[in-house]
Design a protein around this motif. Structure first.
Motif, PDB file in Angstrom:
ATOM      1  N   PRO A   1       0.121   4.815  -4.562  1.00  0.00           N
ATOM      2  CA  PRO A   1      -1.281   5.242  -4.586  1.00  0.00           C
ATOM      3  C   PRO A   1      -2.263   4.149  -5.018  1.00  0.00           C
ATOM      4  CG  PRO A   1       0.109   6.850  -5.706  1.00  0.00           C
ATOM      5  CD  PRO A   1       0.968   5.662  -5.381  1.00  0.00           C
ATOM      6  N   GLY A   2      -1.892   3.300  -5.942  1.00  0.00           N
ATOM      7  CA  GLY A   2      -2.786   2.243  -6.406  1.00  0.00           C
ATOM      8  C   GLY A   2      -2.907   1.077  -5.440  1.00  0.00           C
TER       9      GLY A   2
ATOM     10  N   ASP B   1       2.782  -7.267  -4.953  1.00  0.00           N
ATOM     11  CA  ASP B   1       1.838  -7.921  -4.056  1.00  0.00           C
ATOM     12  C   ASP B   1       2.081  -9.426  -4.008  1.00  0.00           C
ATOM     13  OD1 ASP B   1       0.709  -5.360  -4.009  1.00  0.00           O
ATOM     14  OD2 ASP B   1      -0.760  -5.866  -5.552  1.00  0.00           O
TER      15      ASP B   1
ATOM     16  N   ILE C   1      -6.348  -8.444 -10.364  1.00  0.00           N
ATOM     17  CA  ILE C   1      -6.348  -7.265  -9.487  1.00  0.00           C
ATOM     18  C   ILE C   1      -4.954  -6.938  -8.983  1.00  0.00           C
ATOM     19  CG2 ILE C   1      -7.162  -6.345  -7.284  1.00  0.00           C
ATOM     20  CD1 ILE C   1      -9.711  -8.062  -7.685  1.00  0.00           C
TER      21      ILE C   1
ATOM     22  N   THR D   1       0.817  -1.214   0.000  1.00  0.00           N
ATOM     23  CA  THR D   1       0.000   0.000   0.000  1.00  0.00           C
ATOM     24  C   THR D   1       0.853   1.267   0.000  1.00  0.00           C
ATOM     25  OG1 THR D   1      -0.169  -0.101   2.407  1.00  0.00           O
ATOM     26  CG2 THR D   1      -1.957  -1.107   1.141  1.00  0.00           C
TER      27      THR D   1
ATOM     28  N   ARG E   1      -8.385  -2.916  -1.350  1.00  0.00           N
ATOM     29  CA  ARG E   1      -9.844  -2.920  -1.201  1.00  0.00           C
ATOM     30  C   ARG E   1     -10.499  -3.872  -2.197  1.00  0.00           C
ATOM     31  NH1 ARG E   1      -8.855   2.531  -0.569  1.00  0.00           N
ATOM     32  NH2 ARG E   1      -9.488   3.000  -2.703  1.00  0.00           N
ATOM     33  N   LYS E   2     -10.008  -3.883  -3.428  1.00  0.00           N
ATOM     34  CA  LYS E   2     -10.587  -4.760  -4.451  1.00  0.00           C
ATOM     35  C   LYS E   2     -10.358  -6.231  -4.133  1.00  0.00           C
ATOM     36  CE  LYS E   2     -10.641  -1.812  -8.539  1.00  0.00           C
ATOM     37  NZ  LYS E   2     -10.190  -1.704  -9.934  1.00  0.00           N
TER      38      LYS E   2
ATOM     39  N   LYS F   1      -3.664   0.909  -2.156  1.00  0.00           N
ATOM     40  CA  LYS F   1      -4.852   0.897  -1.299  1.00  0.00           C
ATOM     41  C   LYS F   1      -6.091   0.499  -2.087  1.00  0.00           C
ATOM     42  CE  LYS F   1      -3.035   4.068   2.080  1.00  0.00           C
ATOM     43  NZ  LYS F   1      -3.120   5.334   2.758  1.00  0.00           N
ATOM     44  N   LYS F   2      -6.159   0.922  -3.338  1.00  0.00           N
ATOM     45  CA  LYS F   2      -7.284   0.553  -4.193  1.00  0.00           C
ATOM     46  C   LYS F   2      -7.254  -0.950  -4.479  1.00  0.00           C
ATOM     47  CE  LYS F   2      -9.499   1.863  -8.531  1.00  0.00           C
ATOM     48  NZ  LYS F   2      -9.419   2.712  -9.716  1.00  0.00           N
ATOM     49  N   ARG F   3      -6.058  -1.493  -4.771  1.00  0.00           N
ATOM     50  CA  ARG F   3      -5.925  -2.935  -5.018  1.00  0.00           C
ATOM     51  C   ARG F   3      -6.303  -3.726  -3.769  1.00  0.00           C
ATOM     52  NH1 ARG F   3      -1.017  -1.356  -6.931  1.00  0.00           N
ATOM     53  NH2 ARG F   3       0.104  -2.549  -5.344  1.00  0.00           N
TER      54      ARG F   3
ATOM     55  N   LYS G   1     -12.633  -7.174  -1.189  1.00  0.00           N
ATOM     56  CA  LYS G   1     -14.034  -7.249  -1.610  1.00  0.00           C
ATOM     57  C   LYS G   1     -14.294  -8.512  -2.436  1.00  0.00           C
ATOM     58  CE  LYS G   1     -17.767  -4.862  -3.786  1.00  0.00           C
ATOM     59  NZ  LYS G   1     -18.531  -3.704  -3.711  1.00  0.00           N
TER      60      LYS G   1
END
Length: 96
Positions: free
Chosen positions: A14-15, A64, A58, A11, A21-22, A17-19, A25
């Protein structure tokens, strides 16, 4: 088949945190969260392959980490739980 899914999403960019969350989810849509970044999924092979493909799209494989642990159909003898968070039986009765 029971599968344990664990992930670690960087994290720091910038991307990330979006990854994160995805990924969370997508896992929540198919599996039960048992720890912050660990899910248990009791899926047939086809559903698992779709989930795996979705998660791989994702994440950023350079930054990651995504792990799948295959426990199979006789998973009950392979899982022990101690401590906080109630355990559940994914094959048990669902009351809505």
């Amino acid at each position: 088949m029971m599968v344990i899914i664990s992930y670690d999403v960087a994290t720091s960019d910038p991307g990330g945190k979006k990854r994160l969350r995805k990924v969370a989810k997508e896992c929540q849509n198919h599996a039960q969260r048992v720890q912050n970044s660990v899910f248990e999924a009791d899926l047939d092979y086809s559903a698992f392959m779709k989930l795996k493909e979705s998660l791989l799209k994702i994440i950023d494989q350079e930054k990651d980490s995504l792990r799948f642990y295959y426990l199979g159909n006789n998973w009950e003898r392979r899982v022990e739980h101690f401590g906080a968070k109630q355990t559940y039986n994914p094959e048990g009765v669902l009351i809505i």
